[in-house]
Design an enzyme around this catalytic site. Sequence first.
Site, PDB file in Angstrom:
ATOM      1  N   GLU A  92      -6.137  -7.328  21.980  1.00  0.00           N
ATOM      2  CA  GLU A  92      -5.006  -6.556  21.449  1.00  0.00           C
ATOM      3  C   GLU A  92      -5.475  -5.149  21.068  1.00  0.00           C
ATOM      4  OE1 GLU A  92      -3.097  -8.599  18.182  1.00  0.00           O
ATOM      5  OE2 GLU A  92      -1.215  -7.507  18.480  1.00  0.00           O
TER       6      GLU A  92
ATOM      7  N   ASN B 237      11.166   0.028  -8.999  1.00  0.00           N
ATOM      8  CA  ASN B 237      10.671  -1.337  -9.174  1.00  0.00           C
ATOM      9  C   ASN B 237       9.854  -1.676  -7.944  1.00  0.00           C
ATOM     10  OD1 ASN B 237      10.015  -3.922  -9.473  1.00  0.00           O
ATOM     11  ND2 ASN B 237      12.078  -4.740  -9.574  1.00  0.00           N
TER      12      ASN B 237
ATOM     13  N   HIS C  68      -5.540  -6.407   6.404  1.00  0.00           N
ATOM     14  CA  HIS C  68      -6.434  -5.509   5.653  1.00  0.00           C
ATOM     15  C   HIS C  68      -7.652  -6.268   5.076  1.00  0.00           C
ATOM     16  CE1 HIS C  68      -4.172  -1.564   5.644  1.00  0.00           C
ATOM     17  NE2 HIS C  68      -3.538  -2.360   6.465  1.00  0.00           N
TER      18      HIS C  68
ATOM     19  N   GLY D 194       0.828  -1.208   0.000  1.00  0.00           N
ATOM     20  CA  GLY D 194       0.000   0.000   0.000  1.00  0.00           C
ATOM     21  C   GLY D 194       0.861   1.256   0.000  1.00  0.00           C
ATOM     22  N   SER D 195       2.006   1.177   0.656  1.00  0.00           N
ATOM     23  CA  SER D 195       2.907   2.336   0.686  1.00  0.00           C
ATOM     24  C   SER D 195       3.422   2.633  -0.721  1.00  0.00           C
ATOM     25  CB  SER D 195       4.100   2.051   1.611  1.00  0.00           C
ATOM     26  OG  SER D 195       3.635   1.747   2.897  1.00  0.00           O
TER      27      SER D 195
HETATM   28  C1  LIG Z   1      -3.978   4.547   5.550  1.00  0.00           C
HETATM   29  C2  LIG Z   1      -2.829   3.665   5.169  1.00  0.00           C
HETATM   30  N1  LIG Z   1      -2.055   4.032   4.129  1.00  0.00           N
HETATM   31  C3  LIG Z   1      -1.017   3.281   3.731  1.00  0.00           C
HETATM   32  C4  LIG Z   1      -0.702   2.104   4.375  1.00  0.00           C
HETATM   33  C5  LIG Z   1       0.487   1.330   3.909  1.00  0.00           C
HETATM   34  O1  LIG Z   1       0.152   0.051   3.455  1.00  0.00           O
HETATM   35  P1  LIG Z   1       1.259  -1.097   3.462  1.00  0.00           P
HETATM   36  O2  LIG Z   1       1.426  -1.556   4.875  1.00  0.00           O
HETATM   37  O3  LIG Z   1       0.681  -2.170   2.590  1.00  0.00           O
HETATM   38  O4  LIG Z   1       2.507  -0.529   2.915  1.00  0.00           O
HETATM   39  C6  LIG Z   1      -1.471   1.677   5.458  1.00  0.00           C
HETATM   40  C7  LIG Z   1      -1.131   0.450   6.156  1.00  0.00           C
HETATM   41  O5  LIG Z   1      -1.735   0.008   7.095  1.00  0.00           O
HETATM   42  C8  LIG Z   1      -2.561   2.472   5.879  1.00  0.00           C
HETATM   43  O6  LIG Z   1      -3.313   2.148   6.919  1.00  0.00           O
END
Ligand SMILES: Cc1ncc(COP(=O)(O)O)c(C=O)c1O
Length: 422
Positions: free
Chosen positions: A358, A275, A217, A85-86
């Site tokens: 938790e 990449n 997620h 996600g990042s």
């Molecule tokens: C709002 C939000 N953005 C971005 C991310 C980043 O996702 P990832 O952990 O897959 O890199 C998260 C991860 O929990 C998130 O909650």
Amino acid sequence: MNIGNASKLRGIIDILLENESRINEAKPIRYWYPLSLATYGTDEIIEALDSMCSFRTSMAEKTLQFERQFSKWQDSADAVMVNSGSSADLLLCLLLTNPLAPMVNPGAEIIIPVVTWPTQIWAAMMAGLKVKFVDVDPDTLNVDLDDLESCITSETEALFLVHLMGNPCDMDRIGALAKQHKLHILEDCCEAMGATWDGKKVGNFGVGAAYSFFFSHHITCMEGGMVAAASLEGAEQLRLLRAHGWIRNVDPSRYDLSSHPDIDPRYAFVNWGLNVRPTEVQAGFGIRQLEKADAFGLRRRAIAERFNAHISKTTWLRTPVVSPKAVPSWLALPVMVHQDAPFTRSEITAYLESCGVETRPVVTGNVARHPVAKLFPEFRTRSFPGADKIHSHGFYIGLSPLQTDANVDRLLETFNTFLERY
Ligand SMILES: Cc1ncc(COP(=O)(O)O)c(C=O)c1O
């Protein structure tokens, strides 16, 4: 994979997982109510083995198939899978400053809520955008709309929203502001896959949206992410940015190499890029998980509605305010402790933890209060009273679609036992 072999394999995996009962054996040792439970099983493992046994593990057909299925499910023009996600956040921001087709001026200002997952912020900074923070409303956990309105200046060119914990932002007011000030909207939907605003899925309100498929997620690829793109052109640029800036994963006929006879089209670079490709193993997980996404979403919603209804009857705790136009897709169960409560956030979370539930803070809380803030002047501009409330009074507990009704009963009882002391 040969069907006969696949069914034999299924039998073996079922035995290994003891008909899936082993899946969540390891985690609940300390917590009977953990943040998350594994939602994958035999289907996903078979897909992963299929990729490995056919020696097709690098990005290929399954990634394309998952992208097509995801964009259909999301109702977006296209979707581009990445490794987290990042990375999805990063590609979205790089799309704005893309050298081949820039959408904003150099050093453009982008507004980001000060309570979020931090990679949303790093993404914008790393893409060369100037981050301006906006406060967050402790009632909704989303961008404070009045503060947003006052933050927008002639320098502002984009707004990077986050639908925190799965609660959709007010897209009517934000959409009107974006239109009035000609702002590009990016959406971080990593916590909100499947949530809707006025019947439309979040992630479809701007240029594109980021999704995370991390373990806890809405669906998981173990690690993984997706960018939902509002246009085919945007998706094409994202594919260049995802992999080296080369043309291999896009339509090569769009790139005229006639003036570069010395360039082998297999190694033709037309843009800059990273990449951040996913593997086929992750994409295979995604294909199987997406088939279950709606059922997972319904179960998450049912548990959240029960939990929120229960908490709403208490004096000292509250759950986020949801607009009548929104249907959240809760990632977790966030709770705010009333500021006049006779106990602190730490006291209730310590109690829950000691009972086997938790807990976590509401992600960063006020991100400007973290040690990293010392490194960047963007964090030292002003105070954020809404975010501070979330920082001091907010926490969340997990929400898994596999959680049993009996465990939810026990969870509510645990809250009651704590609150009865006061
Ligand atoms: C709002 C939000 N953005 C971005 C991310 C980043 O996702 P990832 O952990 O897959 O890199 C998260 C991860 O929990 C998130 O909650």
